[in-house]
Structures are given as C-alpha cells and as structure tokens.
Design a protein around this motif. Structure first.
Motif, PDB file in Angstrom:
ATOM      1  N   ALA A  69     -23.295 -28.251  83.503  1.00 19.24           N
ATOM      2  CA  ALA A  69     -23.887 -29.481  82.957  1.00 19.24           C
ATOM      3  C   ALA A  69     -24.775 -29.121  81.781  1.00 19.24           C
ATOM      4  O   ALA A  69     -25.524 -28.139  81.849  1.00 19.24           O
ATOM      5  CB  ALA A  69     -24.728 -30.161  84.029  1.00 19.24           C
ATOM      6  N   PRO A  70     -24.693 -29.886  80.669  1.00 21.27           N
ATOM      7  CA  PRO A  70     -25.580 -29.575  79.540  1.00 21.27           C
ATOM      8  C   PRO A  70     -27.040 -29.816  79.921  1.00 21.27           C
ATOM      9  O   PRO A  70     -27.352 -30.816  80.570  1.00 21.27           O
ATOM     10  CB  PRO A  70     -25.122 -30.547  78.440  1.00 21.27           C
ATOM     11  CG  PRO A  70     -24.273 -31.556  79.103  1.00 21.27           C
ATOM     12  CD  PRO A  70     -23.809 -31.006  80.407  1.00 21.27           C
ATOM     13  N   LYS A 101     -35.308 -28.789  87.479  1.00 23.09           N
ATOM     14  CA  LYS A 101     -34.306 -29.586  88.197  1.00 23.09           C
ATOM     15  C   LYS A 101     -33.880 -30.790  87.375  1.00 23.09           C
ATOM     16  O   LYS A 101     -32.700 -31.106  87.275  1.00 23.09           O
ATOM     17  CB  LYS A 101     -34.887 -30.059  89.532  1.00 23.09           C
ATOM     18  CG  LYS A 101     -34.458 -29.224  90.698  1.00 23.09           C
ATOM     19  CD  LYS A 101     -34.835 -29.908  91.980  1.00 23.09           C
ATOM     20  CE  LYS A 101     -34.307 -29.126  93.167  1.00 23.09           C
ATOM     21  NZ  LYS A 101     -34.725 -29.722  94.421  1.00 23.09           N
ATOM     22  N   THR A 102     -34.856 -31.456  86.774  1.00 23.09           N
ATOM     23  CA  THR A 102     -34.567 -32.660  85.987  1.00 23.09           C
ATOM     24  C   THR A 102     -33.751 -32.293  84.760  1.00 23.09           C
ATOM     25  O   THR A 102     -32.810 -32.999  84.400  1.00 23.09           O
ATOM     26  CB  THR A 102     -35.896 -33.314  85.530  1.00 23.09           C
ATOM     27  OG1 THR A 102     -36.760 -33.374  86.649  1.00 23.09           O
ATOM     28  CG2 THR A 102     -35.688 -34.690  84.978  1.00 23.09           C
ATOM     29  N   LEU A 103     -34.124 -31.174  84.119  1.00 22.99           N
ATOM     30  CA  LEU A 103     -33.445 -30.774  82.880  1.00 22.99           C
ATOM     31  C   LEU A 103     -32.044 -30.221  83.153  1.00 22.99           C
ATOM     32  O   LEU A 103     -31.142 -30.373  82.327  1.00 22.99           O
ATOM     33  CB  LEU A 103     -34.271 -29.701  82.159  1.00 22.99           C
ATOM     34  CG  LEU A 103     -35.574 -30.159  81.509  1.00 22.99           C
ATOM     35  CD1 LEU A 103     -36.467 -28.956  81.209  1.00 22.99           C
ATOM     36  CD2 LEU A 103     -35.306 -30.913  80.224  1.00 22.99           C
ATOM     37  N   SER A 104     -31.870 -29.590  84.329  1.00 19.97           N
ATOM     38  CA  SER A 104     -30.606 -28.887  84.595  1.00 19.97           C
ATOM     39  C   SER A 104     -29.417 -29.810  84.801  1.00 19.97           C
ATOM     40  O   SER A 104     -28.301 -29.493  84.407  1.00 19.97           O
ATOM     41  CB  SER A 104     -30.743 -28.010  85.841  1.00 19.97           C
ATOM     42  OG  SER A 104     -31.713 -27.050  85.618  1.00 19.97           O
ATOM     43  N   GLY A 105     -29.622 -30.929  85.473  1.00 16.80           N
ATOM     44  CA  GLY A 105     -28.486 -31.783  85.814  1.00 16.80           C
ATOM     45  C   GLY A 105     -27.687 -31.150  86.937  1.00 16.80           C
ATOM     46  O   GLY A 105     -28.163 -30.231  87.618  1.00 16.80           O
ATOM     47  N   LEU A 106     -26.444 -31.593  87.117  1.00 16.38           N
ATOM     48  CA  LEU A 106     -25.606 -31.066  88.199  1.00 16.38           C
ATOM     49  C   LEU A 106     -24.307 -30.517  87.625  1.00 16.38           C
ATOM     50  O   LEU A 106     -23.592 -31.224  86.908  1.00 16.38           O
ATOM     51  CB  LEU A 106     -25.280 -32.177  89.196  1.00 16.38           C
ATOM     52  CG  LEU A 106     -26.380 -32.562  90.195  1.00 16.38           C
ATOM     53  CD1 LEU A 106     -25.953 -33.769  91.005  1.00 16.38           C
ATOM     54  CD2 LEU A 106     -26.689 -31.396  91.134  1.00 16.38           C
ATOM     55  N   ASP A 107     -24.007 -29.270  87.970  1.00 11.61           N
ATOM     56  CA  ASP A 107     -22.744 -28.669  87.507  1.00 11.61           C
ATOM     57  C   ASP A 107     -21.567 -29.344  88.205  1.00 11.61           C
ATOM     58  O   ASP A 107     -21.708 -29.864  89.309  1.00 11.61           O
ATOM     59  CB  ASP A 107     -22.736 -27.168  87.801  1.00 11.61           C
ATOM     60  CG  ASP A 107     -23.696 -26.420  86.889  1.00 11.61           C
ATOM     61  OD1 ASP A 107     -24.129 -27.022  85.896  1.00 11.61           O
ATOM     62  OD2 ASP A 107     -24.001 -25.257  87.161  1.00 11.61           O
ATOM     63  N   GLY A 108     -20.406 -29.308  87.563  1.00  9.90           N
ATOM     64  CA  GLY A 108     -19.229 -29.949  88.137  1.00  9.90           C
ATOM     65  C   GLY A 108     -18.139 -28.948  88.474  1.00  9.90           C
ATOM     66  O   GLY A 108     -18.289 -27.738  88.279  1.00  9.90           O
ATOM     67  N   LEU A 109     -17.033 -29.445  89.026  1.00 12.15           N
ATOM     68  CA  LEU A 109     -15.874 -28.615  89.363  1.00 12.15           C
ATOM     69  C   LEU A 109     -14.619 -29.345  88.916  1.00 12.15           C
ATOM     70  O   LEU A 109     -14.527 -30.567  89.059  1.00 12.15           O
ATOM     71  CB  LEU A 109     -15.790 -28.422  90.882  1.00 12.15           C
ATOM     72  CG  LEU A 109     -16.512 -27.244  91.522  1.00 12.15           C
ATOM     73  CD1 LEU A 109     -16.236 -27.259  93.011  1.00 12.15           C
ATOM     74  CD2 LEU A 109     -16.091 -25.915  90.931  1.00 12.15           C
ATOM     75  N   GLN A 110     -13.655 -28.610  88.386  1.00 15.77           N
ATOM     76  CA  GLN A 110     -12.420 -29.252  87.941  1.00 15.77           C
ATOM     77  C   GLN A 110     -11.236 -28.343  88.284  1.00 15.77           C
ATOM     78  O   GLN A 110     -11.253 -27.153  87.971  1.00 15.77           O
ATOM     79  CB  GLN A 110     -12.486 -29.498  86.425  1.00 15.77           C
ATOM     80  CG  GLN A 110     -11.227 -30.038  85.810  1.00 15.77           C
ATOM     81  CD  GLN A 110     -10.877 -31.449  86.262  1.00 15.77           C
ATOM     82  OE1 GLN A 110     -11.733 -32.329  86.220  1.00 15.77           O
ATOM     83  NE2 GLN A 110      -9.649 -31.647  86.716  1.00 15.77           N
ATOM     84  N   LEU A 111     -10.246 -28.941  88.934  1.00 19.04           N
ATOM     85  CA  LEU A 111      -9.022 -28.186  89.223  1.00 19.04           C
ATOM     86  C   LEU A 111      -8.232 -28.080  87.929  1.00 19.04           C
ATOM     87  O   LEU A 111      -7.931 -29.091  87.290  1.00 19.04           O
ATOM     88  CB  LEU A 111      -8.204 -28.914  90.298  1.00 19.04           C
ATOM     89  CG  LEU A 111      -6.976 -28.173  90.802  1.00 19.04           C
ATOM     90  CD1 LEU A 111      -7.359 -26.899  91.541  1.00 19.04           C
ATOM     91  CD2 LEU A 111      -6.144 -29.079  91.714  1.00 19.04           C
TER      92      LEU A 111
END
Lengths: 105, 699
Positions: free
Chosen positions: B53-54, B189-199
């Motif tokens: 996540a940016p 935590k606020t700045l990091s965001g949430l990483d994603g996953l993609q097949l």
C-alpha cells in the motif's frame, strides 16, 4: 482383427472418406474455428496486458516525475529560499504589519 | 496381397510403438518435473503476490509537503553492450551531459572515467538519483538507446523525502528499524495503510496477468497526516535560531511556537552544532531535553503564593546585598550588591533570586507539600502526554524524600532542583496566556484520505483552570513589565506588546556551588531562555527560545534568547493577517474632500462616483459648502446675473468654466494661471456691455 483394422483406418485416414463421417465436417470446422479464435483472443489479451503494463509503467514514471518536481518546488517555495533569491535585488521581508483596507462594494 | 497387409501392419505397429514411447516419455518427464523440480513446475503456476500500500504523506498546516514517498535510483552502466563506433562517436557528448547533470566532475573527468571502464558490465555511476535526474539520464546520448544497447541500469530504492530538508526534521521523523522517531513513528499505522494480495499468472518476463480469486485483497493506501506546523514560521524561526547560535557560539538551541487557544505547535526547531561547526536537527530538545528551567519557573512560584494569599505583588522585600544564606548555601542575585528593598512585583520583573526565594521559603518552608501541590495543579509535576514519543525524565523533588533538603525549596522556587522540558514550560506559560486554561500541545490537526478529511482533532484541555483568573490578572502586568522595563527590555517595541520572562540558568549548579572557586575559570555554562506570548493584550502565540551554552556575545536570557524571540515574533506579527484589524471606517473616518465651485451636473457626477454624500439644489452652477458630514451644492446665480448684464462672482470657480461663461456673454476675457479663480478685475454686481474687458487670475 477388427481393432487392427480400425487403428489402421485411423492411421490411413480412411474415416475421412466415409460418408457418415463427412456429416460431421461442419462441426469439426466449427471446433477448429473456435480453437483458432480462442488462440487469437488469448494472444490479443496478452498483447493488451503488455500494453497495459507499459502504460502503468509510464504512469508510475510520470507520477514520480510529478512528485519529484513538486518536492523541488517546495524547496524553492521556502521563504528563506525566496528571500535569498530577492536579496540581490535589495528586497527583504518587511517587519511592518500590513494595513488592511476592507472594501465592501 | 497378404504380404502387403503384413508390411502395413508392421509399419503401423512400429508407428504405434513410437507414438506410445513418446507419450510415455512425455508423461514421465511431466511427473519428473512435477515431483522433483518444483522450481520449474511452479514457475508458471498462478501465485499470490503481495501488493504494498502506498504510504501516506505528511503535510504542513497550509498543505505543503513535509514528507512524501519518493523512490531514488542507484545508477550503474553496462558499457560492454555499447557498440564501439557509437561509443567513439558519442562518449564525449555523454560525458558533457553527465557533467552538466550532476555537476560533480568536469566533462574531461567523466570522459576519462568512461573510457577507462570501457569493458565494465556493472559500473557504478551515481547513487540516490532522483526521478527527474533519471529522466535526463534517459535522454542523454548513448543512454537513450536503453538498457540493452545503451547500458543504463537504474535500480530503484525506497526513499522517504522531506522536501524542506532539516526544517522540523526530528518532529516529522523517520521510520526505520531501530529507533524510529517523530510523526512517522507516532502515526505509522495511519500512514502505512493495508497491504494487499493478488493472484497472478506469469506470462512473460516481469509480466503478470491478474487472476480472479476470492482471496484477492486490494491494498488500502495509507492516510495523510496534516500537521500543525506552519512551514513559513518554521523557516523564519530556523533562520533566526541558526543565526543566533552562530553569533553566540552555542552548543544547541530550540524554539517552539504554539497557538495559545488551540495548543497547535506551529514551530518546533531544534539545532545542534556538529563537529564541523554546522548546525543540524539531530535531537528533539524541545520535547525530550529535561533541564532546570531557572528563572522562568519564578512565575509558578509567585502564582503559588498568590493562590494561597500568602503575599501580594506590592509587598516589600529586602534583597539585602544581593546574597542570602540558606543553611550552608548562598543565594545570589545577578546584580552585584542587590536591589535593596523592592516590591515583589519589581523582584519578578528584575528576576531577583534572593527576593523570590526568601518569600517562598518564608511562607512554605514549614509546609513544602503545599507548594508542591500548587505546582502539581499547574501541571508541572506530571509528564506531558503528547503524540510524539519521548523519554520521560521529569524531576520534581518530593518533600520528605531523601533528596529533599532545607535548600531544596528556595532553589526550586527559582527554577533549580527540578527538571522539565522546554515544551512543558511553554505549555504552562501558554495556559497563563489562555486565562488559566491549559491545553495539550498538538502536532497534528487532522487525518485525510483521498483528499478528504476523515478525522479532525479537537482541542484537548489538560486543566481548565491551573490557577484563579484573579492571580493571572495580577501577574500579567508584571510579565509585560519584564519586557517594558525589566530583564528583557532589549526587545521592547512600539508595534505590539510582549509578555514573558527571561531565564539564565547556570548549568551544573550543584557542582558550581561545591567548587565555586574552580568554576570561576571560564567553565561556567549557562542556558539562557525566554518564554512569552504576544500580543500581550490578546495573546495569539506563545513561544519559548532556549539556547545552551553560549560562549560569545553575552549569556543572559535578555541578551541571547529574547532577541531571537523578538525576531520571530516580529515576523509572525507582520505576516499573520488575523492579528490585524481592517481600518475601521467609523473610527478612521476620512474627512470630506475639498469640492470646488462649478458646473452642477459635473459636481454631482463626481460626488456620486466617489460615494461622497451631498445635497444639491436645482441649479446649473453650484457653490459647494461642507455641512454636517456632507457637501451642500448651493444655487449659484451666475446665469441670471449674466443675462441681466451684471458681473457675478467667479471666486473659487475653475478658470476654464468662467472663461466659457464670460465669452458666451460677450465679454473679452484675459487670464493668467490655472485652476481656481482668486481674482477678478470687475466686481460682482457691476454692469457690463458687449466687449467689456475683464481680467481673471487663477491660482
């Protein structure tokens, strides 16, 4: 013996000449056509993915150029940087507060 | 016939066996790869790839970028792939381009560098190259041919950029594995965001096709933080502090500027001298450096006494000869010989150690806990709970403990025997400026996502009343007097009033007292400071300036810290438009302008356009008279007079108008000058004939 014959007929391609097999030809052609179409679509999709990838790369590059330029602008925009630029012209920050004229039309 | 069939059978069987054999080999190979060579078998298997996540940005209060993710590049060259004729033809142009871009070597040096490494496959050209520099590199001769023919290798590296460099660097912070600091740490935590996953299915080199899956997870971009820092003010404070630290050859200094009502920290500057003499932000002294506040603490001592009604500011105190002995220790005033008998208010303005310590010791020595309780109520005994993490080493000694002596109270009353941070002291002074309401210092005001505010911070009140308003009203004039006629009179000015208190803390006070003789030899270290707020009548900003160990050009708070305060407050006062009222048209009423006599239509037209109130009578020519805040355009009988062959009065009329009227009436006019008529040769009421001569003189 009959098995041997059928294998031989497949190998010799005799079944193509049989009349009842010929009835299936249009269907076979349709299958072949669909296969070719499928291959073409797959290639087309891959080509689109390549194009999309190249465009995404370009967007990333442009976005980074924008961020970089904005960051450089921030450096120049700094008050002390502006003061340094105009100092040579004999200008400096005034410590006199502004006189506000409130004009109501 | 049968032999023919036999031959065919043998061929068919042979072909069949070959086909079977091939099929078996293929199946075996598949099984071999699938079971024993997973690195090959899984290479094209769709797999989940993490999508980072940016990270969010950090903005200043007006939207300037304080921290942003901006990758940099390490640039290498593979010169072996460049064709010889191209290299010979264009290497000098490339060298010139590199020299112009990086400005670190001459064209010849670059050319020599390229030629001497002609066969290198991985030649380090430059590290930490920006995207804009990379764009230029990609346009240079040879390198524009790309990686395979031009040999340009750009390796991306993660980077967090602070466009304003060291301005508020420690407060904006750094996220790193060991000892992350500042807002980057506090709001990670606020700045990091949430990483994603993609097949994804690999379909080529660096080329993947997204596959549908229920487990796919889109990355959620980190939110942006809007800090309270005003980058203009920060820059002004940084410049003022840096110049002063150099002038006084000080070790370090800090400035904090806070908005009185909200507690928004507008400026937080920390500068420390490096070994090479330059200054850098490498420690957040403002929030983390616990030291003895010195005389600025006298405000708390006086307020404690006022709250307990032990004394009044008009009470008289004898400062003796400028020294007073408490047990084995001697309290000294900075002025040799002392101030004689002075009021407590004067003692505060002149910062008399003897007077303040005597009076506090007199009333609290038998009940020191009462004094400590007062200090506690003023919020000076508990660590500040702020957004930024900091090591807590606050010290306020407790009566009855092993570290409490008979001398502790008098020394504590003048700001020794306790340790507080600059931000803590400022929060206290800010509360005084805010009529007793102590607000929490805030470093961020809101959180944004996608350009929209998703969370806005409220002002946090630590204590709605650290002391009574009457006590504040009593002490405020004396805080102003510190600047008007006291220890900080060097910063007195006519434009606005500053209220505050100076301090000149002697560092390592205990050691100095124990070995006073040796400490006379130029090894005394001082920490001058000034805490105040402005404009004193209706404070908008409070500010602390603290300088550590100045070695040149003075060491008193009034000489070192107060001028820095003034330089900052002058600029803030001049640049903050909300501190100034528009010119009030009721108070500053512009007097009615002079209106000359003349042609009524023109006069009315002009007065209407200028919005000047007027009253007019129906006439062609008018005489203007000021009356009751308006212009009265009175009737002027010029036409009637001229029609009845009588000379009218032309005094005050514009000469061109008069000439026009007189010549139309058949007179011969001669005139001198321009503007209004101040003389006419024929007097009003005289009879005239056609061709009569008249002289006019204008001013």
């Amino acid at each position: 013996m009959s098995n041997n014959r059928s294998i031989l007929s497949v190998l010799k391609g005799d079944f193509f000449t049989k009349k009842e097999s010929q009835n299936y030809f249009p269907f076979l052609f349709l299958i072949i056509l669909l296969l070719l179409l499928n291959i073409r679509i797959s290639f087309n999709a891959e080509s689109l993915i390549r194009q999309s990838f190249a465009l995404e790369k370009e967007i990333t590059s442009l976005r980074l150029t924008y961020i970089n330029t904005k960051s450089e602008l921030m450096k120049v925009y700094k008050r002390s940087a502006v003061e340094d630029l105009v100092n040579a012209q004999g200008l400096s920050t005034s410590n006199n507060p502004p006189i506000i004229i409130d004009y109501n039309e | 016939m049968s032999s023919k069939i036999k031959k065919i059978n043998i061929r068919a069987i042979f072909l069949y066996l070959i086909m079977c054999g091939l099929a078996i080999i293929i199946v075996m190979k598949i099984l071999f790869i699938q079971t024993l060579q997973p690195q090959i078998s899984k290479i094209n298997t769709p797999s989940f790839i993490p999508l980072s996540a940016p990270r969010g940005n950090i903005f200043s209060d007006n939207g300037s970028l304080l921290a942003i993710s901006m990758p940099l590049y390490n640039i290498y060259l593979d010169l072996s792939v460049i064709e010889e004729n191209i290299f010979i033809k264009e290497s000098s142009s490339l060298a010139s381009g590199l020299s112009n871009l990086f400005e670190d070597k001459s064209t010849n040096e670059y050319l020599k560098f390229l030629k001497s490494n002609r066969n290198s496959k991985y030649l380090r050209l430059k590290h930490k190259v920006t995207q804009n520099e990379l764009n230029v590199l990609k346009s240079l001769p040879i390198l524009k041919l790309g990686k395979n023919k031009g040999g340009l290798i750009a390796e991306k590296r993660a980077n967090r950029e602070n466009p304003f460099g060291i301005l508020a660097k420690r407060t904006i912070g750094v996220l790193r594995n060991s000892n992350p600091i500042g807002l980057e740490r506090a709001y990670n935590k606020t700045l990091s965001g949430l990483d994603g996953l993609q097949l994804k299915q690999k379909i080529g080199k660096n080329l993947y096709r997204d596959e549908d899956s229920e487990l796919n997870l889109s990355p959620q971009a980190g939110s942006d933080i809007v800090s309270t820092i005003n980058i203009d003010m920060q820059d002004m404070a940084h410049q003022a502090l840096s110049t002063a630290l150099e002038r006084h050859d000080a070790d370090w200094g800090t400035v904090i500027l806070m908005e009185v009502k909200t507690g928004y920290v507008k400026v937080i500057s920390n500068l420390k001298k490096n070994k090479n003499g330059s200054f850098d932000e490498n420690y957040n002294h403002a929030i983390a450096k616990h030291s003895e506040p010195g005389s600025t603490f006298k405000l708390a001592s006086i307020l404690a006494g006022l709250e307990d009604s032990f004394f009044k500011l008009s009470d008289s105190i004898d400062t003796e000869d400028g020294t007073h002995k408490f047990f084995d220790k001697t309290m000294r005033d900075s002025k040799k010989g002392g101030y004689g008998k002075i009021t407590l208010g004067e003692a505060f303005v002149k910062s008399s150690n003897v007077a303040i310590s005597k009076v506090i010791n007199k009333y609290y020595k038998d009940k020191p806990q009462l004094f400590i309780d007062r200090i506690y109520k003023m919020g000076l005994c508990t660590p500040l709970d702020i957004e930024l993490p900091y090591p807590n080493s606050l010290l306020v000694k407790k009566p009855g403990s092993n570290e409490w002596f008979g001398t502790t109270l008098p020394w504590m009353s003048i700001g020794y025997s306790l340790r507080l941070t600059p931000l803590h002291m400022l929060t206290f002074y800010n509360a005084i400026a805010n009529q007793g309401v102590m607000v929490k210092p805030l470093f961020t005001s809101s959180v944004m996502n996608g350009g929209k505010i998703i969370y806005e911070k409220n002002i946090e009140v630590i204590n709605p009343a650290i002391c009574s308003k009457s006590s504040i009203d009593k002490i405020l004039p004396f805080l102003v007097n510190v600047v008007e006629e006291g220890t900080a009179k060097s910063i007195k000015n006519k434009k606005y009033k500053i209220a505050g208190k100076t301090s000149t803390t002697l560092l390592d006070y205990g050691r100095v007292e124990v070995d006073r003789e040796n400490y006379q030899k130029n090894i005394k270290k001082y920490q001058p400071s000034f805490i105040g707020f402005f404009p004193a009548e209706n404070p908008k900003y409070s500010c602390i300036v603290l300088v550590n160990n100045p070695k040149k050009n003075g060491f008193y708070g009034g000489d070192v810290a107060a001028p820095i305060f003034k330089e900052i407050s002058d600029k803030v006062f001049a640049s903050d438009i909300s501190l100034h009222q528009p010119i009030d048209d009721e108070v500053e009423k512009v007097s009615l302008p002079f209106v000359s006599n003349g042609f009524s239509y023109d006069l009315q037209n002009v007065l209407e356009k200028l919005g000047i109130p007027f009253k007019s009578q129906q006439s062609k020519w008018s005489v203007s008279v000021k009356k009751n805040d308006q212009i009265n355009l009175r009737l002027r009988n010029i036409n009637q007079d001229l029609n009845s062959n009588q000379i009218p009065s032309f005094y005050g009329m514009i000469i061109s108008d008069a000439v026009f009227l007189l010549e139309n009436a058949g007179l011969q006019v001669s005139f001198k000058g321009k503007g209004k008529i101040k003389f006419q040769s024929l007097k009003k009421g005289m009879k005239f004939d056609l061709g009569t001569k008249i002289n006019l003189i204008a001013s």
